[in-house]
Motif scaffolding. Sequence first.
Motif, mmCIF file in Angstrom:
data_model
loop_
_atom_site.group_PDB
_atom_site.id
_atom_site.type_symbol
_atom_site.label_atom_id
_atom_site.label_comp_id
_atom_site.label_asym_id
_atom_site.label_seq_id
_atom_site.Cartn_x
_atom_site.Cartn_y
_atom_site.Cartn_z
ATOM 1 N N ILE A 27 48.927 41.839 52.798
ATOM 2 C CA ILE A 27 49.369 41.362 51.479
ATOM 3 C C ILE A 27 48.547 40.154 51.048
ATOM 4 C CG2 ILE A 27 51.301 40.283 50.258
ATOM 5 C CD1 ILE A 27 53.136 42.181 51.868
ATOM 6 N N LEU A 28 48.275 39.239 51.975
ATOM 7 C CA LEU A 28 47.460 38.064 51.666
ATOM 8 C C LEU A 28 46.061 38.482 51.234
ATOM 9 C CD1 LEU A 28 47.117 34.936 51.747
ATOM 10 C CD2 LEU A 28 46.277 35.253 54.070
ATOM 11 N N LEU A 29 45.461 39.443 51.933
ATOM 12 C CA LEU A 29 44.126 39.913 51.568
ATOM 13 C C LEU A 29 44.120 40.608 50.212
ATOM 14 C CD1 LEU A 29 42.812 41.206 54.997
ATOM 15 C CD2 LEU A 29 42.101 39.169 53.761
ATOM 16 N N MET A 30 45.155 41.350 49.905
ATOM 17 C CA MET A 30 45.241 42.001 48.591
ATOM 18 C C MET A 30 45.343 40.970 47.467
ATOM 19 S SD MET A 30 47.596 45.368 49.375
ATOM 20 C CE MET A 30 48.315 45.267 47.775
ATOM 21 N N VAL A 31 46.152 39.952 47.665
ATOM 22 C CA VAL A 31 46.305 38.911 46.645
ATOM 23 C C VAL A 31 45.000 38.138 46.469
ATOM 24 C CG1 VAL A 31 47.486 36.740 46.125
ATOM 25 C CG2 VAL A 31 48.790 38.706 46.911
ATOM 26 N N GLU A 32 44.349 37.787 47.580
ATOM 27 C CA GLU A 32 43.085 37.050 47.510
ATOM 28 C C GLU A 32 41.992 37.890 46.858
ATOM 29 O OE1 GLU A 32 40.798 33.884 47.591
ATOM 30 O OE2 GLU A 32 42.770 33.829 48.541
ATOM 31 N N GLY A 33 41.942 39.174 47.193
ATOM 32 C CA GLY A 33 40.955 40.055 46.573
ATOM 33 C C GLY A 33 41.187 40.217 45.086
ATOM 34 N N GLY A 34 42.440 40.337 44.681
ATOM 35 C CA GLY A 34 42.752 40.432 43.253
ATOM 36 C C GLY A 34 42.378 39.166 42.505
ATOM 37 N N ASN A 35 42.625 38.017 43.118
ATOM 38 C CA ASN A 35 42.269 36.745 42.491
ATOM 39 C C ASN A 35 40.748 36.608 42.379
ATOM 40 O OD1 ASN A 35 42.733 34.248 41.331
ATOM 41 N ND2 ASN A 35 42.756 33.198 43.303
ATOM 42 N N ALA A 36 40.019 37.023 43.410
ATOM 43 C CA ALA A 36 38.559 36.957 43.369
ATOM 44 C C ALA A 36 38.002 37.900 42.298
ATOM 45 C CB ALA A 36 37.985 37.301 44.740
ATOM 46 N N MET A 37 38.568 39.094 42.194
ATOM 47 C CA MET A 37 38.113 40.032 41.167
ATOM 48 C C MET A 37 38.393 39.503 39.766
ATOM 49 S SD MET A 37 39.116 43.676 42.911
ATOM 50 C CE MET A 37 38.989 44.547 41.378
ATOM 51 N N HIS A 38 39.537 38.873 39.573
ATOM 52 C CA HIS A 38 39.862 38.282 38.273
ATOM 53 C C HIS A 38 38.870 37.172 37.926
ATOM 54 C CE1 HIS A 38 42.009 36.480 34.967
ATOM 55 N NE2 HIS A 38 42.075 35.338 35.638
ATOM 56 N N THR A 39 38.552 36.338 38.910
ATOM 57 C CA THR A 39 37.609 35.244 38.669
ATOM 58 C C THR A 39 36.238 35.784 38.287
ATOM 59 O OG1 THR A 39 38.784 33.820 40.221
ATOM 60 C CG2 THR A 39 36.516 33.228 39.719
ATOM 61 N N TYR A 40 35.743 36.764 39.032
ATOM 62 C CA TYR A 40 34.424 37.325 38.725
ATOM 63 C C TYR A 40 34.421 38.023 37.368
ATOM 64 C CZ TYR A 40 30.058 39.805 39.052
ATOM 65 O OH TYR A 40 28.802 40.275 38.791
ATOM 66 N N SER A 41 35.486 38.743 37.050
ATOM 67 C CA SER A 41 35.580 39.405 35.751
ATOM 68 C C SER A 41 35.561 38.390 34.618
ATOM 69 C CB SER A 41 36.851 40.239 35.702
ATOM 70 O OG SER A 41 37.011 40.828 34.449
ATOM 71 N N SER A 42 36.223 37.265 34.813
ATOM 72 C CA SER A 42 36.211 36.203 33.798
ATOM 73 C C SER A 42 34.808 35.628 33.626
ATOM 74 C CB SER A 42 37.175 35.085 34.193
ATOM 75 O OG SER A 42 38.493 35.552 34.245
ATOM 76 N N LEU A 43 34.073 35.480 34.719
ATOM 77 C CA LEU A 43 32.708 34.959 34.630
ATOM 78 C C LEU A 43 31.791 35.929 33.895
ATOM 79 C CD1 LEU A 43 32.160 33.425 38.171
ATOM 80 C CD2 LEU A 43 32.667 32.236 36.053
ATOM 81 N N VAL A 44 31.941 37.214 34.150
ATOM 82 C CA VAL A 44 31.128 38.217 33.458
ATOM 83 C C VAL A 44 31.416 38.174 31.958
ATOM 84 C CG1 VAL A 44 30.778 40.704 33.156
ATOM 85 C CG2 VAL A 44 30.846 39.728 35.453
ATOM 86 N N GLU A 45 32.682 38.102 31.605
ATOM 87 C CA GLU A 45 33.055 38.028 30.185
ATOM 88 C C GLU A 45 32.514 36.750 29.541
ATOM 89 O OE1 GLU A 45 34.517 39.129 26.570
ATOM 90 O OE2 GLU A 45 34.331 40.336 28.382
ATOM 91 N N ALA A 46 32.556 35.637 30.270
ATOM 92 C CA ALA A 46 32.045 34.373 29.732
ATOM 93 C C ALA A 46 30.537 34.432 29.522
ATOM 94 C CB ALA A 46 32.409 33.227 30.663
ATOM 95 N N SER A 47 29.807 35.053 30.444
ATOM 96 C CA SER A 47 28.347 35.145 30.269
ATOM 97 C C SER A 47 28.000 36.051 29.082
ATOM 98 C CB SER A 47 27.680 35.636 31.550
ATOM 99 O OG SER A 47 27.966 36.990 31.790
ATOM 100 N N ARG A 48 28.746 37.123 28.904
ATOM 101 C CA ARG A 48 28.502 38.004 27.754
ATOM 102 C C ARG A 48 28.781 37.289 26.438
ATOM 103 N NH1 ARG A 48 31.547 43.262 30.191
ATOM 104 N NH2 ARG A 48 29.893 43.878 31.626
ATOM 105 N N GLU A 49 29.910 36.595 26.381
ATOM 106 C CA GLU A 49 30.246 35.862 25.154
ATOM 107 C C GLU A 49 29.227 34.753 24.886
ATOM 108 O OE1 GLU A 49 32.504 36.448 22.802
ATOM 109 O OE2 GLU A 49 33.028 38.277 23.886
#
Length: 133
Positions: A27-49
């Motif tokens: 469960i800890l690994l799933m939560v950490e992986g989801g948080n990391a994916m959210h962070t990277y997705s936000s960075l990709v969106e920020a670079s595009r914008e």
Amino acid sequence: MRKRDERRQGMAAVEFALLLPVMALLILLMVEGGNAMHTYSSLVEASREGARHVLMEGETADVEALVAAVVADLDPDKLSTNVTTDPDANTVTVEVSYVYELFGSKSGEGDSEGLFGNDEALTFVAQTTMPLP
């Protein structure tokens, strides 16, 4: 009526005690992986914008403020933005990087170890290149 076997009493509690750490880690690994994916997705969106903003406003655009606004839920001290224009290829590149610390890390507390050891920071980098008009 069935007679209960006295030797099997408490077996479910023992099985639960053995499986609980494994399930908690998953469960800890799933939560950490989801948080990391959210962070990277936000960075990709920020670079595009940021790249779109440079295309619309020109090279003098304040891309760092726009990127900071897009990723407002991230720590601004760990965020960096780099805008590069290539006149030969007639392109603009916006690179956004973020130092991501894993769950359980103890940032700013000297040499103390966190949950996963000493080296707990990852650097996520998102880069977008677009042609200039």
